[in-house]
Design an enzyme around this catalytic site. Structure first.
Site, PDB file in Angstrom:
ATOM      1  CG  ASP A  34     -10.637   4.910   1.354  1.00 18.52           C
ATOM      2  OD1 ASP A  34     -11.107   4.914   2.503  1.00 18.52           O
ATOM      3  OD2 ASP A  34      -9.414   4.831   1.129  1.00 18.52           O
ATOM      4  CG  ASP A  35      -9.737   8.797  -2.767  1.00 19.74           C
ATOM      5  OD1 ASP A  35      -8.629   8.504  -2.303  1.00 19.74           O
ATOM      6  OD2 ASP A  35     -10.222   8.254  -3.772  1.00 19.74           O
ATOM      7  CE1 TYR A  77      -3.787   2.199   0.246  1.00 17.34           C
ATOM      8  CE2 TYR A  77      -3.320   2.515   2.579  1.00 17.34           C
ATOM      9  CZ  TYR A  77      -4.058   2.829   1.456  1.00 17.34           C
ATOM     10  OH  TYR A  77      -5.056   3.758   1.536  1.00 17.34           O
ATOM     11  CD  GLU A  88      -8.729   4.296  -2.958  1.00 16.88           C
ATOM     12  OE1 GLU A  88      -7.811   5.024  -2.529  1.00 16.88           O
ATOM     13  OE2 GLU A  88      -9.690   3.926  -2.256  1.00 16.88           O
ATOM     14  CE  LYS A 112      -7.102   2.826  -0.642  1.00 15.26           C
ATOM     15  NZ  LYS A 112      -7.414   3.581   0.571  1.00 15.26           N
TER      16      LYS A 112
END
Length: 618
Positions: A303-304, A138, A280, A209
């Site tokens: 998610d951002d 990641y 994402e 992710k």
């Protein structure tokens, strides 16, 4: 007959224990039942889902026609782990003086090769040493991987849907071999971390992710799917690169673009109605638009926007505790936010909702909360005088009379705003490396807080607004520091340590996904996201926060994820969004207490143990 009456008596007097046993017996059976396969011999060894390498027992070697295809000595999984560690040790020894990026990519290649041949061992190693390997699979290494993905590509992982596939996606989803998919991470590659448009190479972020979903949340790796939506790229370097693997044409825009995303969403939810989709690294102009388009129809989140917001809110609540105050004092914090993109707006909205709830959760409280934020973008302080202001940012534009009274103006610089506001928190989500310059940090020394906080949250490391060394050396040792990428703690001398907290999204998104899955919630609500953030903030002890530690160590990620998932489930039940999962119905879920929900979550987290393989002819 006696069993029937026993069940009746239990259902009225001990239903909670019955509900728990239903969950436990279901999951335990699933974990230990043999895996039926229709492969033998080398086909098994070439399949990463079933391959055990040298760990196959002699009984299995005979049963699956593997005898003679492997060395004689049967190794335990621990011995296999030690062999893998030896490979990494040799790499570290041979590259000790090499560039850090080169070493990180070399480690990624070794891990990727293991992933290609033995998934169970890959995840066992990742889980056991998550602190060491999360930065490889990641951030920050995944950024390097995405930049070079066309050259690193060796075998397919995930699915690719392009503009050329319009009208075919409904049938294309059936090309994926898994009949059940629990989690999808999808990107269009338009804004990978802080690196910009990387086109089809952005698939690396979706893969990374999902590795964390498996490692942190225990999502079964055979039920995850990375997806790339290839609608072209505006990266001129990639458009001219003969080795680039994606569409070499400029990005689609407008209704054409939206129609492709619509078709994909309809296709994946048609085949897998209960799947959860995480968006994402979509560019700012589409991130919030697509989130609002789908979030009340599908089980999805961004998610951002929402994950980053949740982690930031958890950190902000932790920084209040570090001031030796209660979290209920959060609405009194003055916060300067540098960055008004999708991540910045997501944090603003989430922090405002949190403040409003603490102030009474009414219209007046919601309106009052916005006065705690000062938003600065590339053009300076955002005020009501700003032309063509984004609708999401408009509620946070400062009143013209107020800024005049303070001696500020539309477009005032970050330094000027910090000098005048003297904020409790300086929050960076700008993706501009070094934005918190010496001048900005010097101005921040004037904060009225007894323990000001600096959140330099942009990823990857090259885009961080300031390093912990810069923050502690200029502002002073009595600050709270957090970043989006990992940094080492700072030795402040005299035995003092400046803690470098990593406010990584991985603290939240795995738990949000797992909690949504196990609750069977129809959508992912703001309340569920808020519950996740508050759970993370509460995970730190008083001793830890008073030392300046506001996020837990990555080594605790599975326990943190379990607690976050339980909080999400509880909130979904409270909001009447939960519909149950598998044999655990909504009615059963509703009867579980807090401890039983935690046990339910734990029992449904996949663990990387080699299954017993049984051959059965089709």
């Amino acid at each position: 007959m006696s069993n029937f009456y026993t069940k009746i008596r239990l259902s009225s007097n001990q239903i909670r224990n019955v509900s728990y046993r239903i969950s436990r017996s279901f999951t335990t059976t699933e974990c230990h039942r043999p895996t039926i396969i229709n492969k033998k011999g080398v086909d098994i060894l070439h399949n990463p889902w079933f391959n055990k390498g040298t760990a196959f027992s002699m009984t299995e070697r005979d049963r699956l026609e593997l005898r003679g295809l492997l060395p004689t000595n049967i190794m335990t999984d621990q011995q296999q782990i030690e062999r893998f560690k030896m490979d990494l040790k040799k790499l570290e020894t041979n590259t000790v003086d090499g560039p850090s990026d080169t070493i990180a990519l070399a480690k990624w290649r070794i891990l990727n090769r293991l992933h290609d041949r033995n998934e169970t061992m890959y995840y066992k190693i990742l889980i056991n040493q998550i602190k060491e390997y999360a930065p490889i699979v990641y951030t920050p290494t995944v950024g390097l991987v995405c930049q070079k993905y066309s050259g690193l590509f060796r075998r397919p992982r995930g699915m690719y849907f392009s503009a050329a596939d319009r009208g075919e996606m409904m049938s294309m989803v059936y090309n994926w071999p898994a009949d059940q998919v629990d989690m999808i991470v999808v990107t269009d590659g338009s804004r990978i971390l802080g690196l910009g448009d990387l086109g089809v190479q952005g698939i690396g972020i979706a893969i990374g992710k999902l590795d964390l979903y498996v490692a942190a949340a225990g999502i079964n790796p055979q039920r995850v799917l990375p997806i790339m939506i290839d609608v072209g790229t505006n990266n001129e370097t990639l458009l001219e690169d003969p080795l680039y693997l994606g569409l070499q044409e400029h990005r689609l825009e407008g209704e054409e673009y939206v129609s492709i995303i619509d078709e994909l969403m309809e296709a994946v939810f048609n085949r897998w109605p209960h799947v959860i989709v995480q968006f994402e690294d979509f560019q700012t102009k589409w991130a919030s638009t697509l989130l609002e388009r789908y979030r009340y129809t599908y089980r999805m989140f961004n998610d951002d926007v929402q994950g980053t917001a949740g982690v930031a809110v958890a950190g902000l609540l932790g920084s209040v505790r570090a001031q030796d105050k209660m979290m209920i004092d959060f609405p009194k914090q003055n916060i300067v936010v540098a960055g008004a993109g999708s991540a910045g707006v997501g944090v603003l909205k989430a922090a405002r909702r949190t403040m409003a709830r603490m102030l009474g959760n009414n219209k007046q409280a919601f309106e009052s909360a916005r006065n705690q934020f000062w938003v600065v973008d590339a053009d300076g302080l955002i005020t009501e005088k700003r032309e063509n202001i984004d609708n999401d940012v408009k509620p946070f534009a400062r009143n013209a009379k107020e800024i005049n009274r303070r001696g500020l103006r539309e477009g005032a610089s970050l330094v000027e705003v910090v000098q005048e506001v003297k904020p409790d928190v300086l929050l960076g989500l700008s993706a501009v490396g070094g934005l918190f310059s010496k001048e900005v940090l010097e101005a921040f020394k004037g904060s009225t807080s007894n323990r000001p906080a600096i959140f330099a949250m942009s990823n990857p490391t090259t885009n961080v607004e300031c390093t912990p060394e810069e923050a502690f050396s200029i502002v002073g040792k009595n600050i709270i520091y957090a970043s989006g990428s990992p940094f080492k703690d700072v030795d402040l001398g005299s035995g003092d340590i400046g803690y470098s907290n990593q406010g990584n999204n991985m603290y939240l998104f795995p738990g949000i996904g797992l909690g949504t899955l196990l609750s069977g919630a129809r959508i992912i609500s703001d309340g569920m996201l808020q519950a996740a953030a508050e759970c993370l903030a509460e995970s730190m002890t008083e001793d830890e926060v008073l030392k300046g530690i506001i996020f837990p160590p990555i080594s605790r990620i599975r326990d943190i994820t379990k607690a976050v998932a339980a909080a999400v489930i509880s909130e979904a039940i409270e909001e009447k969004l939960a519909e149950g999962y598998r044999e655990m119905s909504y009615r059963d879920l509703k009867r579980l207490n807090k401890e039983e929900i935690l046990l339910h979550v734990e029992n449904n987290m996949w663990k990387p143990d080699y299954p017993t393989l049984i051959y059965k002819c089709d």
